[in-house]
Design a protein around this motif. Structure first.
Motif, PDB file in Angstrom:
ATOM      1  N   PRO A   1       0.330  -1.465   0.197  1.00 62.55           N
ATOM      2  CA  PRO A   1      -0.028   0.167   0.210  1.00 62.55           C
ATOM      3  C   PRO A   1       1.095   1.171   0.117  1.00 62.55           C
ATOM      4  O   PRO A   1       0.726   2.197  -0.481  1.00 62.55           O
ATOM      5  CB  PRO A   1      -0.489   0.112   1.397  1.00 62.55           C
ATOM      6  CG  PRO A   1      -1.007  -1.251   1.639  1.00 62.55           C
ATOM      7  CD  PRO A   1       0.624  -2.201   1.184  1.00 62.55           C
TER       8      PRO A   1
ATOM      9  N   SER B   1      -7.755  -3.826  -1.915  1.00 65.14           N
ATOM     10  CA  SER B   1      -6.766  -2.379  -0.759  1.00 65.14           C
ATOM     11  C   SER B   1      -6.673  -1.823  -2.126  1.00 65.14           C
ATOM     12  O   SER B   1      -7.246  -0.699  -2.111  1.00 65.14           O
ATOM     13  CB  SER B   1      -6.147  -3.235  -0.156  1.00 65.14           C
ATOM     14  OG  SER B   1      -4.524  -3.718  -1.019  1.00 65.14           O
TER      15      SER B   1
ATOM     16  N   TYR C   1      -7.288  -3.176   4.335  1.00 64.40           N
ATOM     17  CA  TYR C   1      -6.627  -2.603   3.302  1.00 64.40           C
ATOM     18  C   TYR C   1      -4.695  -2.929   5.466  1.00 64.40           C
ATOM     19  O   TYR C   1      -4.539  -1.386   5.574  1.00 64.40           O
ATOM     20  CB  TYR C   1      -6.430  -0.693   3.496  1.00 64.40           C
ATOM     21  CG  TYR C   1      -5.758  -0.568   2.912  1.00 64.40           C
ATOM     22  CD1 TYR C   1      -5.951  -0.308   1.004  1.00 64.40           C
ATOM     23  CD2 TYR C   1      -4.165  -0.040   2.129  1.00 64.40           C
ATOM     24  CE1 TYR C   1      -4.824  -0.025  -0.107  1.00 64.40           C
ATOM     25  CE2 TYR C   1      -3.853   0.056   1.467  1.00 64.40           C
ATOM     26  CZ  TYR C   1      -4.186   0.190   0.051  1.00 64.40           C
ATOM     27  OH  TYR C   1      -3.732   0.219  -1.103  1.00 64.40           O
TER      28      TYR C   1
END
Length: 341
Positions: free
Chosen positions: A19, A202, A184
């Motif tokens: 991420p 995510s 996430y």
DNA sequence: AATGGTAGCAACCGCGCACTA
DNA sequence: TTAGTGCGCGGTTGCTACCAT
């Protein structure tokens, strides 16, 4: 001349994107726009090669991407287009504005090939649903030559036919976000997976959040249990509209809402008659009036043009039964493909 | 519960094309 | 014309989740 590698491979990270990397990439593209991928790793500090950055953006982070849950119409389109175009996934993807070539390719390889194979063996030569055997009226070489001259213009014409305004909000957005709640987590262990990996879910959120950025001027980040889990407060301009899926998010030309897109594929027998085969002349006529592929090989959606032409061309299976040449072409290719299974 | 097989999908790799100097 | 570069495409790989035993 020797071809230099796209990157020096030394110190280049491979494997799934984190991420944090996504955020860095999205932030950079938000600021500079897509393109000049060579400079992206240098300017962002990402330990990724330029190709990896481009792929990540194109396939997952780019706004307007729909993932999973292929509709019947999309499925049919893919099957027909694959029969017509072969494994030219980028070309096929250009007819499905929300889908990436990689997604379509994967879906074909994992679902449709099996489905068609099953159909082929199950029917064993019976004519049904346009996928059955037939006697080709022209050779593969002939139709390939014809396609070489026709596909490009036909593609553009079809993209023109796909052009429409996007005015509907996406109904599925909120539910998808909810479904992704908690995915996430950087630990990737907080929630059970549904149908895809936590990571895939995510990145979908990242894309949706980015849609909000692209559509509106940056606003202060809104405190939200979902977005805060994503650590998006590291990025300026997090937009709450992406969570609410309001129509304001549809200013982005690349984005077509689920509702609007689905409406495209609603079979409509009341539409004007068109030839099932786009001739070169017709295609050229379309081509002269349009400006396609503004960005990332995806058609723009500025000029509303009825979808019925493409729709009819692709889905009028009665024409298949009647043995129109253009659809014979599809059949030839389809049979060729089926034989490979 | 453990294990092995399978399916699905994200990502990588290599090639070709287009463009530029 | 040739070499260099960037980008896109299609094929393939490898990881992960799921399922059957």
């Amino acid at each position: 001349m020797g071809r230099p590698p796209c990157c020096d491979k030394v110190g280049v990270k491979k494997g799934p994107w984190t991420p944090e990397e996504d955020i860095i990439l999205v932030s950079y593209i938000q600021e500079h726009g897509p393109g000049n991928w060579r400079a992206v790793p240098t300017n962002t500090g990402l330990l990724r090669c330029s190709k990896s950055c481009r792929l990540r953006w194109t396939n997952y982070l780019r706004p307007g991407i729909k993932r999973g849950n292929f509709t019947d119409h999309e499925e049919k389109m893919i099957i027909h287009l694959q029969a017509l175009l072969g494994n030219r996934w980028a070309a096929i993807a250009s007819y499905l504005p929300q889908r990436t070539d990689n997604d379509i390719k994967n879906y074909w390889n994992t679902h449709l090939k099996k489905k068609l194979k099953k159909l082929q063996t199950g029917l064993d030569g019976q004519n049904r649903d346009g996928f059955s055997s037939f006697q080709p009226s022209i050779t593969k070489g002939q139709w390939e030559r014809r396609l070489q001259t026709d596909i490009h213009t036909a593609k553009k014409a079809l993209c023109d036919a796909l052009s429409l305004d996007d005015t509907k909000p996406s109904n599925s957005c909120l539910s998808e976000l909810k479904a992704s709640n908690g995915y996430y987590s950087l630990t990737r262990s907080s929630q059970p997976s549904q149908s895809s990996t936590t990571y895939a879910s995510s990145t979908e959120n990242i894309s949706r959040l980015l849609e909000g950025w692209m559509a509106n001027a940056p606003k202060p980040a809104q405190t939200n249990s979902e977005t805060t889990q994503f650590s998006f407060n590291n990025v300026t301009g997090t937009d709450s509209s992406s969570e609410e899926c309001t129509p304001t998010a549809t200013n982005n030309n690349e984005m077509v809402s689920q509702g609007a897109f689905d409406s495209l594929f609603a079979l409509d027998s009341s539409t004007p008659d068109v030839s099932p085969s786009l001739s070169l002349d017709e295609s050229t006529q379309f081509q002269s009036e349009t400006n396609f592929f503004q960005d990332e090989s995806k058609p723009s959606f500025e000029t509303p043009v009825p979808f019925s032409m493409l729709e009819k061309w692709l889905f009028d299976e009665s024409l298949i039964a009647q043995g129109h040449e253009a659809l014979n072409i599809q059949q030839i290719s389809l049979d060729d493909n089926v034989n490979l299974f």
